[in-house]
Design a protein around this motif. Structure first.
Motif, PDB file in Angstrom:
ATOM      1  N   THR A   1      94.728   5.783  82.020  1.00  0.00           N
ATOM      2  CA  THR A   1      96.144   6.143  81.938  1.00  0.00           C
ATOM      3  C   THR A   1      97.002   5.170  82.737  1.00  0.00           C
ATOM      4  O   THR A   1      98.058   4.715  82.279  1.00  0.00           O
ATOM      5  CB  THR A   1      96.355   7.577  82.457  1.00  0.00           C
TER       6      THR A   1
ATOM      7  N   HIS B   1      97.403   1.898  80.901  1.00  0.00           N
ATOM      8  CA  HIS B   1      98.450   1.955  79.880  1.00  0.00           C
ATOM      9  C   HIS B   1      99.830   1.880  80.523  1.00  0.00           C
ATOM     10  O   HIS B   1     100.742   1.240  79.994  1.00  0.00           O
ATOM     11  CB  HIS B   1      98.316   3.244  79.061  1.00  0.00           C
TER      12      HIS B   1
ATOM     13  N   HIS C   1      99.418   7.886  76.392  1.00  0.00           N
ATOM     14  CA  HIS C   1      99.905   7.432  75.091  1.00  0.00           C
ATOM     15  C   HIS C   1     101.416   7.233  75.081  1.00  0.00           C
ATOM     16  O   HIS C   1     101.931   6.363  74.371  1.00  0.00           O
ATOM     17  CB  HIS C   1      99.488   8.421  74.002  1.00  0.00           C
TER      18      HIS C   1
END
Length: 270
Positions: free
Chosen positions: A43, A46, A97
């Protein structure tokens, strides 16, 4: 005064930088593996992509931009984990995301901007200079000092979170500090293996060391050693096979893990 010539001594600079990151990533990777926080590392990777995009778009220093976004995400996640309406995995999935998508959207505005984006995504260890080494070792020293400071409560949290709370361990503070330290390592290691592969450099050597370690301290030291060996193997592969050094380091780490796993399995079967 010793000066690194990027043409004549680029391999020495790459080796020093890689070993510096491995030294710091090992202990953090140990905690990530023990607490099953591998998805958290992904995470933050990203989120680092978002920080990288913003840094390029706004002409900010890359390391500071990446670290800033990762720290903000870490603090946000630490707060969200105290909410009981969604699980940690759900929050991680949402943030991972979302930050990736926003980073990709920001990249659409980078047309005409000349920057080695692939170098930041997958690392460019062979292009390290004095400033990069200073950033790596100063940032690494801060991370190690932070780990030493919270190590005992961190181990208590790893072993049994509920018992640690009963014993008065400030679990929320320890968790938040750990997340900030991971964010700092990602910013420090960005030019070594890139923001997309740094999680692998933290997790794989720690998983390798776990095959042999008997204590958390032993696993942390072993993770740093295996990380250093992965750097050596990756640089050798990059030099002899003419392949990108960042991915080659991760391949070296994966090879060491596979060898250790097979050795441990064979030894246990005897």
């Amino acid at each position: 005064m010793w000066i690194i010539n990027p043409v004549e001594n680029f391999l020495l600079a790459a080796l020093l930088g890689g070993l510096g990151v491995a030294l710091v990533a090992g202990p953090l990777g140990t905690v990530i593996v023990w607490r099953r926080m591998a998805y958290f590392g992904e995470t933050l990777a990203h989120a680092a992509l978002l920080g990288l995009s913003l840094g390029i778009l706004l002409s900010w220093p890359m390391q500071w931009s990446v670290m800033g976004v990762c720290v903000i995400l870490a603090l946000t996640l630490s707060q969200l984990q105290q909410e009981r309406n969604l699980s940690n995995d759900t929050w991680l999935g949402i943030l991972a995301h979302s930050t990736l998508a926003i980073g990709l959207v920001v990249m659409t505005y980078l047309e005409g901007v000349r920057v080695d984006l692939l170098g930041y995504l997958f690392g460019d260890i062979l292009a390290l200079d004095q400033y990069d080494l200073l950033w790596i070792y100063m940032g690494g020293a801060i991370v190690l000092l932070g780990l030493v400071f919270i190590w005992r409560p961190l181990i208590a949290w790893i072993v049994d979170e509920e018992l640690a709370i009963v014993e008065g361990v400030p679990v929320n503070i320890v968790r938040t500090v750990l997340m900030v330290l991971i964010a700092l390592v990602i910013a420090v290691a960005m030019k070594i293996v890139g923001v997309l592969l740094i999680a692998a450099l933290m997790i794989i050597p720690a998983a390798t060391a776990r095959q042999f370690a008997r204590t958390p301290e032993g696993m942390a030291i072993g993770a740093s050693i295996f990380g250093g060996l992965a750097v050596l193997a990756g640089l050798a592969l990059s030099f002899w096979l003419d392949i990108p050094a960042g991915p080659a380091i991760v391949v070296g780490a994966a090879g060491l893990f596979a060898a250790s796993y097979l050795f441990k399995t064979f030894h246990s079967a005897r």
